[in-house]
Every structure is written in C-alpha cells, then in structure tokens.
Design an enzyme around this catalytic site. Structure first.
Site, PDB file in Angstrom:
ATOM      1  N   ARG A   1       0.837  -1.224   0.000  1.00 37.67           N
ATOM      2  CA  ARG A   1       0.000   0.000   0.000  1.00 37.67           C
ATOM      3  C   ARG A   1       0.860   1.256   0.000  1.00 37.67           C
ATOM      4  O   ARG A   1       0.534   2.234  -0.649  1.00 37.67           O
ATOM      5  CB  ARG A   1      -0.938  -0.001   1.221  1.00 37.67           C
ATOM      6  CG  ARG A   1      -1.614   1.341   1.462  1.00 37.67           C
ATOM      7  CD  ARG A   1      -2.818   1.295   2.383  1.00 37.67           C
ATOM      8  NE  ARG A   1      -2.682   0.444   3.517  1.00 37.67           N
ATOM      9  CZ  ARG A   1      -1.942   0.709   4.623  1.00 37.67           C
ATOM     10  NH1 ARG A   1      -1.297   1.845   4.720  1.00 37.67           N
ATOM     11  NH2 ARG A   1      -1.873  -0.151   5.608  1.00 37.67           N
TER      12      ARG A   1
ATOM     13  N   TYR B   1     -16.925  18.047 -14.185  1.00 38.14           N
ATOM     14  CA  TYR B   1     -17.419  16.662 -14.233  1.00 38.14           C
ATOM     15  C   TYR B   1     -18.376  16.430 -13.055  1.00 38.14           C
ATOM     16  O   TYR B   1     -18.079  16.803 -11.914  1.00 38.14           O
ATOM     17  CB  TYR B   1     -16.213  15.714 -14.176  1.00 38.14           C
ATOM     18  CG  TYR B   1     -16.571  14.284 -13.895  1.00 38.14           C
ATOM     19  CD1 TYR B   1     -17.410  13.577 -14.754  1.00 38.14           C
ATOM     20  CD2 TYR B   1     -16.091  13.635 -12.763  1.00 38.14           C
ATOM     21  CE1 TYR B   1     -17.750  12.258 -14.482  1.00 38.14           C
ATOM     22  CE2 TYR B   1     -16.411  12.320 -12.495  1.00 38.14           C
ATOM     23  CZ  TYR B   1     -17.253  11.643 -13.356  1.00 38.14           C
ATOM     24  OH  TYR B   1     -17.588  10.354 -13.078  1.00 38.14           O
TER      25      TYR B   1
ATOM     26  N   ASP C   1      -7.909  19.439 -13.522  1.00 37.41           N
ATOM     27  CA  ASP C   1      -8.250  18.093 -13.986  1.00 37.41           C
ATOM     28  C   ASP C   1      -7.887  18.043 -15.473  1.00 37.41           C
ATOM     29  O   ASP C   1      -8.539  18.664 -16.312  1.00 37.41           O
ATOM     30  CB  ASP C   1      -9.744  17.831 -13.754  1.00 37.41           C
ATOM     31  CG  ASP C   1     -10.150  16.406 -14.143  1.00 37.41           C
ATOM     32  OD1 ASP C   1      -9.491  15.806 -15.015  1.00 37.41           O
ATOM     33  OD2 ASP C   1     -11.151  15.915 -13.601  1.00 37.41           O
TER      34      ASP C   1
ATOM     35  N   LYS D   1      -9.259   7.050 -18.530  1.00 42.73           N
ATOM     36  CA  LYS D   1      -9.599   7.576 -19.854  1.00 42.73           C
ATOM     37  C   LYS D   1      -8.395   7.447 -20.806  1.00 42.73           C
ATOM     38  O   LYS D   1      -7.930   6.347 -21.055  1.00 42.73           O
ATOM     39  CB  LYS D   1     -10.106   9.006 -19.706  1.00 42.73           C
ATOM     40  CG  LYS D   1     -11.168   9.162 -18.606  1.00 42.73           C
ATOM     41  CD  LYS D   1     -12.399   8.354 -18.923  1.00 42.73           C
ATOM     42  CE  LYS D   1     -13.519   8.321 -17.900  1.00 42.73           C
ATOM     43  NZ  LYS D   1     -13.350   8.706 -16.551  1.00 42.73           N
TER      44      LYS D   1
HETATM   45  C1  LIG Z   1     -12.954  14.785 -16.237  1.00 46.50           C
HETATM   46  C2  LIG Z   1     -13.086  13.638 -15.285  1.00 46.50           C
HETATM   47  N1  LIG Z   1     -12.477  13.693 -14.093  1.00 46.50           N
HETATM   48  C3  LIG Z   1     -12.561  12.674 -13.208  1.00 46.50           C
HETATM   49  C4  LIG Z   1     -13.322  11.543 -13.486  1.00 46.50           C
HETATM   50  C5  LIG Z   1     -13.429  10.446 -12.449  1.00 46.50           C
HETATM   51  O1  LIG Z   1     -12.578   9.399 -12.783  1.00 46.50           O
HETATM   52  P1  LIG Z   1     -12.830   7.835 -12.408  1.00 46.50           P
HETATM   53  O2  LIG Z   1     -14.074   7.415 -13.104  1.00 46.50           O
HETATM   54  O3  LIG Z   1     -11.588   7.176 -12.882  1.00 46.50           O
HETATM   55  O4  LIG Z   1     -12.983   7.788 -10.921  1.00 46.50           O
HETATM   56  C6  LIG Z   1     -13.965  11.447 -14.713  1.00 46.50           C
HETATM   57  C7  LIG Z   1     -14.756  10.246 -15.026  1.00 46.50           C
HETATM   58  O5  LIG Z   1     -15.497  10.226 -15.983  1.00 46.50           O
HETATM   59  C8  LIG Z   1     -13.839  12.518 -15.636  1.00 46.50           C
HETATM   60  O6  LIG Z   1     -14.450  12.484 -16.833  1.00 46.50           O
END
Ligand SMILES: Cc1ncc(COP(=O)(O)O)c(C=O)c1O
Length: 382
Positions: A51, A103, A175, A200
C-alpha cells in the site's frame, strides 16, 4: 530514464522503466509482493509494504509525472480517489471554487461527500477571470478547474486563473483528463496540482480504472503522499502495469483522436439535425483562444446539441453502430452518450445541469471514413 531532456514520446515509452536490473526484462515486471524483506530493522530497499509503495506503481508514478513536467506523481485506484486525496488539503470549513460545468462526479464528491463535513463550495464561470477576481470568496482554499470540461468542452485560461488564485494564497488544481499531458501541461502554466482519471486516455483501452496526481512542490507532495498511504486508495500492481502499457502509445493515439475528431466536427457542422457543435478548434467556440494558447491540439472529445430536442438526441445516441452507446471516454473505440441521463444525471437540478439535447462523443482511433459514415447515418435518421 527520467531525463527531462528527452522528448514526450520517448518519456512515454521509457520514463521510470529501465530494463529490469536482475533479469534484463524490457517490460516493467508486475510486482505482486505485498511485503519486502529487510536486511535489518529499517534496512529496506525503498519498499516495505504494497500500500505504501511498490516497484510497478513507482514506475507508473515516475512516468506520468515526467509527462506532466512535474517532479512528483502519485497513483490512485480511481480518478475520484485521486480527487478525494487532493480535497483533503482543504482546511475544515474551507471553500473550493469550481467551474460550473465540472465533471458531475467531482461536483458530487465536493457537494455531497465533503459538503456535509463542512467544506464550502462555489460553482462559477471560470472563463470570466475578472468576475473571479471581483467576487473572490475570502475563505477559498482551492480553485478546481477542468479544461476542456466534461461535457461542454469549455476551456479555461490556466495562467489567468492561477494568477488570481495565487494572489489570494489559494491552490490551483487542474483536472487534465480530457487534454492529457500530450496536449497540455498545466504545471508549466502555474497549476499547483494536476489530477487525472487514468481510466480515460492514459489507460486508453477501456480496461482499467485509475487516478493520478502530479505535483511539483515537495511540501505538498509530502502531505498528499501521507494521505495516499493513510487513506489507502491505491491501485493494484496489475492496474499500474496496464496504465504503463497504455501510456506508451499516448502520443500516437492522441494524434489520431484529434484527426478523427476534426473529421467528425466537419460532419456535424451544417448538418440540419444539429443545433450547436462544441469543439475548441472552432473559431466561434468560447474557449478557442484559451485552447489555442495552452494546447498542442484540440483533443478527441466533441459535443453537440440536436435541433429536435431530447428525443432527437436520444435517437442519435441509439442510432449509431460503431460509436457504442456507453459511458466513459478516451479509449481507442468511439463512444456516444447522452450526458443528461447518463454521465451527468447526478448534477440534475444543480448549477452544473447540462442541456437535455446534448450528445457527447468520444472519438476513437478507427478508420476515419467509417466513423464519418456511422454518425452521418444516425444524424440523417434522427
Ligand atoms: C474529467 C473527469 N475527471 C474525473 C473523473 C473520475 O474518474 P474515475 O471514473 O476514474 O474515478 C472522470 C470520469 O469520468 C472525468 O471524466
């Protein structure tokens, strides 16, 4: 191989991944051991317990940090786990100012998980930097921005927001999931912290969930590493391996995503079933100037609204064959979705609500003409 003098594509293949010193294996081994032998008490070789850190995760953390032009990287079990770790930097009762089309999951985490614990939040238009400076809430500890945003592809000027936030002593988090470090490196534009849903483009093949934090500052890194270990939302070694494998082709995939997205935008623009096309390369897109300034290219995500309202949007979403109707984005295969009832259903009734007739496309790397034909026929029969 962490030499920042190497080009992006070279670092994507090699950073943090020298041949294995014991066997010469060219591919970073998946190190499954949960514990590591010590020569004497405290005499370990950099790893004690899985971990806290392990060789496969260390390779991934070095590699993506290098791509983000950051000195440190921390890998997590999901994008939201990475975000949650960053939000732990906000002091009790402190405020997060976030973009008003962030998001939905980020909004849910801030408003519905951290909010009841005392975190304050303001969702605002971060493209209006003058208003941000004018209406700055005094208790703001962090500005959270996405650029381009999910799903409206709004682009925010990172340098301009960072200069307002830093003047008030607030941290700036970007992000960078949609752009990826290949198209945009927020740390070089003044961001303090970059977060990713590795699920992604970085993973790139719809087969692994993961998250990442890239950060330059040593003291911030110590705090983030402490909670990474103390709260423990870390990825397993096999997931780290999958992301390392995905990242090797990030540059070539992104070039193809961008080329295919341009062809799809051509299909949408002027089609009678389409009301508005949202893509930062379009000169009339509100984020065009910021995107042109801070991005290498405009990315693989395209959104649009339909003239026939929500029913037409749902018909288009259900009418494609190659574009699979599914959530998520950023992988080799093309996806289509209806944000209001799928990815962004959790923001209904909030300041982040999305238009009901919005469609979001994640344009993949398939043969361009096949994608063009597939979307064209769905639009024609909408
Ligand atoms: C722009 C963005 N940030 C964060 C996330 C969250 O990521 P995760 O689904 O890997 O937890 C997403 C998920 O769709 C996203 O599109």
């Amino acid at each position: 191989m962490t030499d920042p003098g190497y080009g992006f594509d070279t670092r994507a293949v090699h950073a943090g991944q020298p041949p294995d010193p014991v066997t010469g294996a060219v591919v970073t081994p998946i190190s499954l051991s949960t514990t590591f032998a010590q020569d004497g008490v405290g005499g370990h070789k950099g790893f004690e317990y899985l971990r806290s850190g392990n060789p496969t995760r260390a390779a991934l953390e070095t590699c993506i940090a290098s791509l983000e032009s950051a000195r440190h990287g921390l890998a997590f079990a999901s994008g939201l786990a990475a975000e949650d770790n960053v939000l732990r930097l906000v002091p009790p009762g402190g405020r997060v100012v976030l973009g008003n089309d962030a998001y939905g999951g980020t909004f849910r985490l801030i408003a519905r998980v951290w909010g009841p614990l005392g975190m304050q939040w303001t969702a605002t238009d971060l493209t209006d930097v003058d208003a941000l400076a004018r209406d700055w809430p005094d208790d703001t500890a962090m500005v959270w921005l996405e650029t381009p945003t999910n799903p409206l592809l709004t682009c925010v000027d990172i340098e301009a927001v960072a200069s307002v936030a830093h003047a008030h002593g607030a941290l700036v988090v970007v992000d960078n999931t949609f752009a990826t470090p290949y198209l945009q490196q927020p740390i070089t534009r003044g961001a303090d912290i970059v977060v990713h849903s590795v699920t992604k483009y970085l993973g790139g093949h719809s087969d692994v969930v993961g998250g990442f934090i890239a950060v330059d500052d040593d003291a911030l890194t110590d705090r983030l590493r402490f909670t990474q270990n103390a709260a423990g939302a870390v990825p397993g070694p096999f997931d780290c391996y999958l992301v390392l494998r995905g990242v090797k082709t990030l540059a070539v995939r992104m070039d193809r995503h961008c080329d295919n997205a341009r062809a799809i935008v051509d299909v949408l623009t002027g089609h009678p079933a389409v009301e508005t096309v949202l893509y930062p390369a379009l000169p009339d897109h509100p984020g065009h100037a910021a995107a042109t300034r801070q991005m290498r290219d405009y990315g693989g995500m395209v959104s649009f609204t339909t003239r026939g309202g929500i029913e037409a949007a749902k018909r288009v979403a259900a009418g494609t064959e190659l574009f699979t109707l599914a959530e998520s984005l950023g992988a080799v295969e093309s996806l289509i979705e209806h944000p209001a009832e799928m990815t962004h259903a959790s923001v209904a009734g909030s300041p982040l609500e999305v238009p009901p007739n919005l469609i979001r496309l994640s344009v993949g790397i398939e043969t361009t003409s096949d994608l063009v034909a597939d979307l064209g026929q769905a639009l024609d029969s909408a």
